[in-house]
Design a protein around this motif. Structure first.
Motif, PDB file in Angstrom:
ATOM      1  N   LEU A 121      88.359 134.443  44.925  1.00  0.00           N
ATOM      2  CA  LEU A 121      87.557 135.242  44.002  1.00  0.00           C
ATOM      3  C   LEU A 121      86.768 134.333  43.063  1.00  0.00           C
ATOM      4  N   GLN A 122      87.381 133.229  42.630  1.00  0.00           N
ATOM      5  CA  GLN A 122      86.706 132.313  41.717  1.00  0.00           C
ATOM      6  C   GLN A 122      85.483 131.675  42.374  1.00  0.00           C
ATOM      7  N   GLN A 123      85.591 131.305  43.652  1.00  0.00           N
ATOM      8  CA  GLN A 123      84.447 130.728  44.358  1.00  0.00           C
ATOM      9  C   GLN A 123      83.294 131.731  44.407  1.00  0.00           C
ATOM     10  N   ALA A 124      83.616 132.966  44.751  1.00  0.00           N
ATOM     11  CA  ALA A 124      82.578 134.005  44.832  1.00  0.00           C
ATOM     12  C   ALA A 124      81.959 134.266  43.464  1.00  0.00           C
ATOM     13  N   ARG A 125      82.795 134.317  42.432  1.00  0.00           N
ATOM     14  CA  ARG A 125      82.285 134.557  41.079  1.00  0.00           C
ATOM     15  C   ARG A 125      81.318 133.460  40.651  1.00  0.00           C
ATOM     16  N   SER A 126      81.679 132.212  40.933  1.00  0.00           N
ATOM     17  CA  SER A 126      80.837 131.087  40.526  1.00  0.00           C
ATOM     18  C   SER A 126      79.464 131.160  41.177  1.00  0.00           C
ATOM     19  N   ILE A 127      79.431 131.468  42.485  1.00  0.00           N
ATOM     20  CA  ILE A 127      78.150 131.555  43.181  1.00  0.00           C
ATOM     21  C   ILE A 127      77.332 132.746  42.666  1.00  0.00           C
ATOM     22  N   LEU A 128      77.991 133.871  42.430  1.00  0.00           N
ATOM     23  CA  LEU A 128      77.282 135.040  41.900  1.00  0.00           C
ATOM     24  C   LEU A 128      76.741 134.772  40.504  1.00  0.00           C
ATOM     25  N   ASP A 129      77.517 134.074  39.702  1.00  0.00           N
ATOM     26  CA  ASP A 129      77.077 133.725  38.348  1.00  0.00           C
ATOM     27  C   ASP A 129      75.809 132.878  38.410  1.00  0.00           C
ATOM     28  N   GLU A 130      75.797 131.869  39.295  1.00  0.00           N
ATOM     29  CA  GLU A 130      74.632 130.997  39.441  1.00  0.00           C
ATOM     30  C   GLU A 130      73.447 131.762  40.029  1.00  0.00           C
ATOM     31  N   THR A 131      73.718 132.688  40.940  1.00  0.00           N
ATOM     32  CA  THR A 131      72.641 133.485  41.528  1.00  0.00           C
ATOM     33  C   THR A 131      71.978 134.368  40.483  1.00  0.00           C
ATOM     34  N   VAL A 132      72.776 134.971  39.618  1.00  0.00           N
ATOM     35  CA  VAL A 132      72.230 135.811  38.546  1.00  0.00           C
ATOM     36  C   VAL A 132      71.411 134.962  37.569  1.00  0.00           C
ATOM     37  N   LYS A 133      71.850 133.749  37.296  1.00  0.00           N
ATOM     38  CA  LYS A 133      71.060 132.858  36.426  1.00  0.00           C
ATOM     39  C   LYS A 133      69.703 132.570  37.056  1.00  0.00           C
ATOM     40  N   ALA A 134      69.697 132.375  38.385  1.00  0.00           N
ATOM     41  CA  ALA A 134      68.428 132.155  39.084  1.00  0.00           C
ATOM     42  C   ALA A 134      67.566 133.416  39.053  1.00  0.00           C
ATOM     43  N   LEU A 135      68.206 134.572  39.185  1.00  0.00           N
ATOM     44  CA  LEU A 135      67.470 135.841  39.156  1.00  0.00           C
ATOM     45  C   LEU A 135      66.830 136.073  37.793  1.00  0.00           C
ATOM     46  N   ARG A 136      67.461 135.571  36.744  1.00  0.00           N
ATOM     47  CA  ARG A 136      66.887 135.729  35.396  1.00  0.00           C
ATOM     48  C   ARG A 136      65.553 134.991  35.268  1.00  0.00           C
ATOM     49  N   VAL A 137      65.345 133.959  36.068  1.00  0.00           N
ATOM     50  CA  VAL A 137      64.064 133.253  36.061  1.00  0.00           C
ATOM     51  C   VAL A 137      62.950 134.224  36.465  1.00  0.00           C
ATOM     52  N   PHE A 138      63.224 135.037  37.478  1.00  0.00           N
ATOM     53  CA  PHE A 138      62.252 136.044  37.911  1.00  0.00           C
ATOM     54  C   PHE A 138      62.103 137.132  36.849  1.00  0.00           C
ATOM     55  N   GLN A 139      63.223 137.523  36.248  1.00  0.00           N
ATOM     56  CA  GLN A 139      63.185 138.571  35.221  1.00  0.00           C
ATOM     57  C   GLN A 139      62.302 138.144  34.052  1.00  0.00           C
ATOM     58  N   ARG A 140      62.462 136.903  33.598  1.00  0.00           N
ATOM     59  CA  ARG A 140      61.664 136.423  32.467  1.00  0.00           C
ATOM     60  C   ARG A 140      60.190 136.335  32.817  1.00  0.00           C
ATOM     61  N   ALA A 141      59.890 136.141  34.091  1.00  0.00           N
ATOM     62  CA  ALA A 141      58.494 136.053  34.533  1.00  0.00           C
ATOM     63  C   ALA A 141      57.916 137.420  34.882  1.00  0.00           C
ATOM     64  N   ASP A 142      58.671 138.504  34.616  1.00  0.00           N
ATOM     65  CA  ASP A 142      58.221 139.864  34.904  1.00  0.00           C
ATOM     66  C   ASP A 142      57.998 140.050  36.405  1.00  0.00           C
ATOM     67  N   MET A 143      58.960 139.548  37.195  1.00  0.00           N
ATOM     68  CA  MET A 143      58.893 139.638  38.651  1.00  0.00           C
ATOM     69  C   MET A 143      60.163 140.269  39.204  1.00  0.00           C
ATOM     70  N   VAL A 144      60.042 140.868  40.387  1.00  0.00           N
ATOM     71  CA  VAL A 144      61.188 141.400  41.127  1.00  0.00           C
ATOM     72  C   VAL A 144      61.181 140.745  42.504  1.00  0.00           C
ATOM     73  N   HIS A 145      62.313 140.140  42.926  1.00  0.00           N
ATOM     74  CA  HIS A 145      62.331 139.377  44.171  1.00  0.00           C
ATOM     75  C   HIS A 145      62.215 140.271  45.403  1.00  0.00           C
ATOM     76  N   ARG A 146      63.025 141.317  45.491  1.00  0.00           N
ATOM     77  CA  ARG A 146      62.989 142.364  46.520  1.00  0.00           C
ATOM     78  C   ARG A 146      63.490 141.927  47.910  1.00  0.00           C
ATOM     79  N   ASP A 147      63.858 140.671  48.087  1.00  0.00           N
ATOM     80  CA  ASP A 147      64.358 140.258  49.404  1.00  0.00           C
ATOM     81  C   ASP A 147      65.504 139.255  49.255  1.00  0.00           C
ATOM     82  N   LEU A 148      66.457 139.580  48.380  1.00  0.00           N
ATOM     83  CA  LEU A 148      67.615 138.706  48.194  1.00  0.00           C
ATOM     84  C   LEU A 148      68.618 138.958  49.321  1.00  0.00           C
ATOM     85  N   LYS A 149      68.962 137.911  50.019  1.00  0.00           N
ATOM     86  CA  LYS A 149      69.936 137.952  51.110  1.00  0.00           C
ATOM     87  C   LYS A 149      70.500 136.546  51.273  1.00  0.00           C
TER      88      LYS A 149
END
Length: 574
Positions: free
Chosen positions: A365-393
């Motif tokens: 669970l800790q491994q998954a949490r760490s990757i999700l935490d980092e992914t959300v931090k990366a997603l915030r880059v798009f959020q701050r730029a007023d963008m939506v990625h729409r193809d996260l996989k």
């Protein structure tokens, strides 16, 4: 044939009149370069400081100057509404705080504010107070704004809304499509409270400057006791509605043929073929100018006549150059003199999240949490730029040897700032893998931040279980995917070592209704680390069919079987 560009003529006048000091402020900025004109537009502002304050001139001048300066400093990817809202909120807070420091209450820094931002073929109107914006079109004058004022028993008008009046700010916003020949007229109350504006603007022979001067002078002659200000903007030319400047540049170039190892494209030498598909070709290349290893991506030749595909390819490149952050793949400008369509991207050492999942089929669970935490931090880059990625996989997320997460592939990114230039069709076909994109995007073609969060949560669920939270679609057929029955499958069906409270987090984050999901990225991550008692309470209070639909139907089936058995026995006994 030359490409039409946005072109206006403007004039302005501001008179002190019978006052000792001019408390009005007007400002127009027309960018002198095409890129800024395309992505930011033209700004015209008018403000009127509240006359009872000694700080009124400071308030009005601060509002217009700060707004214009800050607006042109915002990222090009931001929508106009997002940019203006951020700036006006900040200006309001500053004016309010400065006003609260004044010894006398009536010396607060309060001002009205009205603004027109013209971008491409659209005018964006922002308004608070009793300054006004009119539109003259085809000989008809229309008042676009509503005065935020009331009249007391003594027949005196007072403002109900203005910048600096309150810690909270409510700004009127509207947008309208432009026509060549439109004329905008902005006035302060010293003009329109004294003068019938419609009687002054009927003559089309007056230039913008002549009309501005006439409005102020006529109001003064009619006995106005206030400062007098007017701005006039004439729309002379409008750009074509088709493509932003960077798209036009791409469309003027040729798609290169498929390349082999050792081939060169401009100053990039192909070292390895990474991908050769129907839509694109991807190569590892050596930049012979810098000596750096890069990734070069070209569209497939079969798309040379596909306008929408090439527009998307152009947007993908533009998005990458705007997002300068270590959590997002870098995209570099292609040589200006190049005759070919391609992208140059950062070469990232590591593996895709998909490969990581193959190598780690049952992570902690800790491994998954760490990757999700980092992914959300990366997603915030798009959020701050007023963008939506729409193809996260998993295929579009890279894990570096040091454990960093980087988001790649911007082909489906929605940029609100670009949509104002070239709006998407209402029937936009969803892009991306159907098993990861949110239901609302599948059904309507519209996506926002919580749609991206849905995708992240699905990825997290799959990391832990190797399965998807809903029955997967076996094809990329959109019609089939739209008829998916969104019945959540509990984590405990696949992992009995994952706490129940974690399952509640994924159940909420992957809910098929967007308003039932987390609305804030950070809340999703926080709940992955610490149990949320609210989620547990909601589960305990919900009916069995929602808490455990499988158990509900099993009980119902047993009851039905029992009833049938009793009825059978009764028949036999007769």
């Amino acid at each position: 044939m030359p490409i039409a560009t946005l072109k206006i003529e403007h004039g302005g006048a501001s008179l002190t009149g019978k006052r000792a000091q001019n408390q009005d402020a007007i400002l127009v900025k027309v960018p002198d370069n095409n890129q800024e004109l395309t992505h930011k537009g033209i700004v015209a502002c008018i403000a009127d400081g509240v006359s009872c304050s000694d700080q009124s001139q400071r308030a009005s001048h601060t509002a217009v100057v700060q707004f214009v300066n800050d607006y042109f400093a915002t990222p090009s990817s931001w929508s106009i509404k997002h940019s203006a809202s951020k700036i006006l909120t900040a200006i309001n807070s500053w004016l309010y705080e400065e006003g609260s420091k004044q010894a006398l209450t009536h010396n607060s820094l309060v001002t009205t504010f009205s603004c027109v931002i013209i971008k491409s073929n659209t005018a964006h109107i922002f308004h608070v107070g009793d300054t006004r914006i009119y539109l003259m079109r085809d000989g008809e004058l229309e008042l676009l704004t509503k005065d935020h004022q009331r009249v007391n028993l003594a027949k005196q008008a007072y403002l109900t809304r203005a910048l600096g009046m309150d810690s909270n700010l409510d700004v009127d916003y509207q947008q309208l499509s432009l026509k060549k020949g439109d004329r905008f007229i902005l006035t302060t109350d010293g003009v329109h409270d004294t003068l019938d504006v419609s009687s002054q603007v009927s003559s089309a022979s007056l230039t913008s400057q002549q009309l501005s001067d006439q409005l102020c002078q006529s109001a003064l002659e009619k006995g106005s006791e206030d400062n007098l200000s007017a701005l006039v903007l004439d729309i002379l030319e409008l750009p074509a509605q088709s493509l932003p400047e960077h798209q036009l540049s791409v469309l003027s170039r040729s798609i290169p043929p498929a390349l082999d190892e050792g081939h060169k494209l401009d100053h990039f030498k192909v070292l390895k073929i990474l991908h050769a598909g129907a839509r694109s070709h991807v190569y590892q290349v050596l930049d012979e100018t810098s000596g750096e290893i890069r990734v070069l991506k070209t569209p497939s030749e079969q798309y040379r006549d596909e306008l929408e595909f090439l527009k998307g390819f152009a947007n993908e490149q533009w998005v990458g150059t705007q997002l300068k952050n270590k959590r997002v793949m870098k995209v570099y400008p292609t040589p200006v003199e190049s005759k070919f369509v391609y992208q140059i991207c950062e070469h990232i050492e590591g593996m895709t999240l998909r490969q990581w999942m193959y190598d780690n089929p049952k992570p902690s669970l800790q491994q998954a949490r760490s990757i999700l935490d980092e992914t959300v931090k990366a997603l915030r880059v798009f959020q701050r730029a007023d963008m939506v990625h729409r193809d996260l996989k998993p295929e579009n997320i890279m894990i570096t040897p040091s454990g960093e997460v980087k988001i790649i592939d911007f082909g489906a990114v929605k940029v609100k700032g670009l949509e104002e230039i070239s709006p998407e069709s209402q029937d936009t076909v969803p892009l991306g893998a159907v098993n990861y994109i949110a239901p609302e995007y599948l059904n309507t073609g519209k996506a926002n931040l919580v749609s991206d969060l849905f995708s992240v949560a699905v990825i997290g669920y799959e990391m832990l279980t190797g399965e998807l939270p809903y029955k997967p679609s076996t094809s990329q057929n959109l019609n089939a995917a739209r008829h998916t029955k969104w019945v959540y499958r509990s984590l405990s069906d696949y992992r009995d070592d994952i706490p129940t409270w974690v399952d509640l987090v994924f159940r909420k984050a992957t809910h098929h209704l967007p308003n039932r999901r987390y609305q804030v990225l950070g809340d999703f991550i926080a709940d992955l680390y610490i149990p949320n008692p609210v989620l547990q309470k909601e589960k305990d209070e919900s009916p069995l069919i929602k808490r455990n639909p499988v158990l509900f139907w099993k009980i119902l089936a047993l009851m039905a079987t029992g009833v049938a058995l009793v009825e059978t026995l009764m028949l036999v006994s007769k």
